[in-house]
Design a protein around this motif. Structure first.
Motif, PDB file in Angstrom:
ATOM      1  N   VAL A   1      -6.182   0.644  -9.328  1.00  0.00           N
ATOM      2  CA  VAL A   1      -5.878  -0.566 -10.089  1.00  0.00           C
ATOM      3  C   VAL A   1      -4.638  -0.343 -10.950  1.00  0.00           C
ATOM      4  O   VAL A   1      -3.742  -1.199 -11.003  1.00  0.00           O
ATOM      5  N   ILE A   2      -4.571   0.793 -11.616  1.00  0.00           N
ATOM      6  CA  ILE A   2      -3.395   1.105 -12.439  1.00  0.00           C
ATOM      7  C   ILE A   2      -2.139   1.128 -11.573  1.00  0.00           C
ATOM      8  O   ILE A   2      -1.092   0.593 -11.953  1.00  0.00           O
TER       9      ILE A   2
ATOM     10  N   GLU B   1       0.831  -1.211   0.000  1.00  0.00           N
ATOM     11  CA  GLU B   1       0.000   0.000   0.000  1.00  0.00           C
ATOM     12  C   GLU B   1       0.863   1.258   0.000  1.00  0.00           C
ATOM     13  O   GLU B   1       0.510   2.261  -0.620  1.00  0.00           O
ATOM     14  N   CYS B   2       2.011   1.222   0.668  1.00  0.00           N
ATOM     15  CA  CYS B   2       2.923   2.380   0.646  1.00  0.00           C
ATOM     16  C   CYS B   2       3.414   2.631  -0.769  1.00  0.00           C
ATOM     17  O   CYS B   2       3.471   3.787  -1.213  1.00  0.00           O
ATOM     18  N   LEU B   3       3.765   1.562  -1.491  1.00  0.00           N
ATOM     19  CA  LEU B   3       4.191   1.726  -2.886  1.00  0.00           C
ATOM     20  C   LEU B   3       3.048   2.290  -3.722  1.00  0.00           C
ATOM     21  O   LEU B   3       3.256   3.154  -4.574  1.00  0.00           O
ATOM     22  N   GLU B   4       1.828   1.793  -3.470  1.00  0.00           N
ATOM     23  CA  GLU B   4       0.656   2.261  -4.223  1.00  0.00           C
ATOM     24  C   GLU B   4       0.395   3.746  -3.962  1.00  0.00           C
ATOM     25  O   GLU B   4       0.201   4.524  -4.897  1.00  0.00           O
ATOM     26  N   LYS B   5       0.415   4.150  -2.692  1.00  0.00           N
ATOM     27  CA  LYS B   5       0.178   5.559  -2.351  1.00  0.00           C
ATOM     28  C   LYS B   5       1.228   6.455  -3.002  1.00  0.00           C
ATOM     29  O   LYS B   5       0.917   7.531  -3.495  1.00  0.00           O
TER      30      LYS B   5
ATOM     31  N   VAL C   1       0.010   9.993 -10.663  1.00  0.00           N
ATOM     32  CA  VAL C   1      -1.347   9.738 -11.136  1.00  0.00           C
ATOM     33  C   VAL C   1      -1.541  10.470 -12.464  1.00  0.00           C
ATOM     34  O   VAL C   1      -1.042  11.572 -12.663  1.00  0.00           O
ATOM     35  N   GLY C   2      -2.193   9.827 -13.392  1.00  0.00           N
ATOM     36  CA  GLY C   2      -2.417  10.425 -14.698  1.00  0.00           C
ATOM     37  C   GLY C   2      -1.304  10.138 -15.701  1.00  0.00           C
ATOM     38  O   GLY C   2      -1.394  10.513 -16.858  1.00  0.00           O
ATOM     39  N   GLU C   3      -0.248   9.469 -15.263  1.00  0.00           N
ATOM     40  CA  GLU C   3       0.858   9.148 -16.170  1.00  0.00           C
ATOM     41  C   GLU C   3       0.834   7.689 -16.613  1.00  0.00           C
ATOM     42  O   GLU C   3       1.765   7.219 -17.257  1.00  0.00           O
ATOM     43  N   GLY C   4      -0.211   6.966 -16.235  1.00  0.00           N
ATOM     44  CA  GLY C   4      -0.370   5.587 -16.692  1.00  0.00           C
ATOM     45  C   GLY C   4       0.600   4.619 -16.051  1.00  0.00           C
ATOM     46  O   GLY C   4       1.344   4.953 -15.127  1.00  0.00           O
ATOM     47  N   HIS C   5       0.554   3.387 -16.571  1.00  0.00           N
ATOM     48  CA  HIS C   5       1.375   2.307 -16.022  1.00  0.00           C
ATOM     49  C   HIS C   5       2.858   2.657 -16.019  1.00  0.00           C
ATOM     50  O   HIS C   5       3.551   2.450 -15.030  1.00  0.00           O
TER      51      HIS C   5
ATOM     52  N   ASN D   1       2.891  -1.276  -9.956  1.00  0.00           N
ATOM     53  CA  ASN D   1       3.805  -1.736  -8.912  1.00  0.00           C
ATOM     54  C   ASN D   1       4.237  -3.174  -9.166  1.00  0.00           C
ATOM     55  O   ASN D   1       5.403  -3.513  -8.990  1.00  0.00           O
ATOM     56  N   ARG D   2       3.300  -4.004  -9.587  1.00  0.00           N
ATOM     57  CA  ARG D   2       3.643  -5.401  -9.885  1.00  0.00           C
ATOM     58  C   ARG D   2       4.671  -5.449 -11.015  1.00  0.00           C
ATOM     59  O   ARG D   2       5.657  -6.182 -10.952  1.00  0.00           O
ATOM     60  N   ARG D   3       4.463  -4.636 -12.046  1.00  0.00           N
ATOM     61  CA  ARG D   3       5.426  -4.588 -13.157  1.00  0.00           C
ATOM     62  C   ARG D   3       6.794  -4.139 -12.667  1.00  0.00           C
ATOM     63  O   ARG D   3       7.819  -4.679 -13.065  1.00  0.00           O
ATOM     64  N   ALA D   4       6.817  -3.130 -11.821  1.00  0.00           N
ATOM     65  CA  ALA D   4       8.097  -2.653 -11.295  1.00  0.00           C
ATOM     66  C   ALA D   4       8.784  -3.727 -10.460  1.00  0.00           C
ATOM     67  O   ALA D   4       9.986  -3.952 -10.585  1.00  0.00           O
ATOM     68  N   LEU D   5       8.018  -4.413  -9.619  1.00  0.00           N
ATOM     69  CA  LEU D   5       8.594  -5.463  -8.775  1.00  0.00           C
ATOM     70  C   LEU D   5       9.143  -6.618  -9.612  1.00  0.00           C
ATOM     71  O   LEU D   5      10.061  -7.320  -9.198  1.00  0.00           O
ATOM     72  N   GLU D   6       8.594  -6.800 -10.801  1.00  0.00           N
ATOM     73  CA  GLU D   6       9.072  -7.850 -11.711  1.00  0.00           C
ATOM     74  C   GLU D   6      10.193  -7.341 -12.618  1.00  0.00           C
ATOM     75  O   GLU D   6      10.764  -8.106 -13.387  1.00  0.00           O
ATOM     76  N   GLY D   7      10.488  -6.044 -12.573  1.00  0.00           N
ATOM     77  CA  GLY D   7      11.496  -5.463 -13.456  1.00  0.00           C
ATOM     78  C   GLY D   7      10.994  -5.288 -14.874  1.00  0.00           C
ATOM     79  O   GLY D   7      11.754  -5.148 -15.816  1.00  0.00           O
ATOM     80  N   ASN D   8       9.675  -5.281 -15.033  1.00  0.00           N
ATOM     81  CA  ASN D   8       9.043  -5.203 -16.348  1.00  0.00           C
ATOM     82  C   ASN D   8       8.525  -3.784 -16.589  1.00  0.00           C
ATOM     83  O   ASN D   8       7.333  -3.540 -16.609  1.00  0.00           O
ATOM     84  N   VAL D   9       9.467  -2.852 -16.745  1.00  0.00           N
ATOM     85  CA  VAL D   9       9.121  -1.446 -16.941  1.00  0.00           C
ATOM     86  C   VAL D   9       9.586  -1.045 -18.338  1.00  0.00           C
ATOM     87  O   VAL D   9      10.725  -1.283 -18.709  1.00  0.00           O
ATOM     88  N   ALA D  10       8.704  -0.453 -19.111  1.00  0.00           N
ATOM     89  CA  ALA D  10       9.005  -0.129 -20.516  1.00  0.00           C
ATOM     90  C   ALA D  10       9.793   1.163 -20.658  1.00  0.00           C
ATOM     91  O   ALA D  10       9.344   2.128 -21.257  1.00  0.00           O
ATOM     92  N   VAL D  11      10.974   1.185 -20.064  1.00  0.00           N
ATOM     93  CA  VAL D  11      11.882   2.323 -20.194  1.00  0.00           C
ATOM     94  C   VAL D  11      13.297   1.754 -20.336  1.00  0.00           C
ATOM     95  O   VAL D  11      13.492   0.546 -20.321  1.00  0.00           O
TER      96      VAL D  11
END
Length: 170
Positions: free
Chosen positions: A98-99, A29-33, A40-44, A104-114
């Motif tokens: 939800v976004i 929840e801390c990561l989510e907040k 917010v507004g910048e998407g996944h 956060n799940r993508r980041a924790l998996e190292g699956n970030v599109a940058v």
């Protein structure tokens, strides 16, 4: 370097300090907040990179860093929203939450599109349009002194990291 070899090690390190499932839920929840308040507004993609910064701070500083996601997010002077009463009480839409969770799940998996440099090295970011003059000066000084280097712009944020890490990916 006392850093961790991978985010799996970061997750194991944090998990070893957060024994109860309820406590781990609070950590997530801390990561989510943080993702919501900062991107917010910048998407996944924008939210995932903001979460990557929290993970990188733990990974790159190793056992010297705060021990959990929440301690990293709420470390004094690190994320401005944590001292803003309005943002602390802000309610976000269910879809935004939800976004943030997916990001956060993508980041924790190292699956970030940058770039890999941003995914694995970004420890700081700045939104030049909303940053305080003091914050901007801090970044200018850190770059001038060679403590941080600019990596890339994602959404409204400029991401920076330690030169020793970034040079491995550039």
């Amino acid at each position: 370097n006392e850093g961790f070899a991978s985010w799996k090690e970061v997750n194991a390190f944090v998990t070893s300090r957060v024994m109860a499932r309820e406590d781990m839920r609070k950590e997530l929840e801390c990561l989510e907040k943080n993702a919501l308040a900062e991107a917010v507004g910048e998407g996944h993609k924008g939210m995932a990179v903001v979460t990557s910064v929290v993970l990188n701070r733990i990974a790159l500083s190793g056992r010297r860093s705060p021990a959990t996601f929440c301690q990293t997010v709420y470390e004094e002077g690190q994320f401005s929203w944590t001292t803003d009463e309005v943002l602390l009480k802000k309610e976000y839409l269910p879809g935004q939450k939800v976004i943030a969770r997916i990001s956060n799940r993508r980041a924790l998996e190292g699956n970030v599109a940058v770039t890999k440099a941003t995914t694995y090295c970004a420890t700081h970011y700045l939104n030049p349009k909303t940053a305080s003059p003091r914050g901007k000066r801090w970044f200018e000084k850190a770059v001038r002194e060679g403590k941080l280097v600019f990596i890339e712009k994602v959404g409204r944020h400029h991401f920076y990291g330690p030169p020793s890490c970034v040079k491995r990916f550039v």
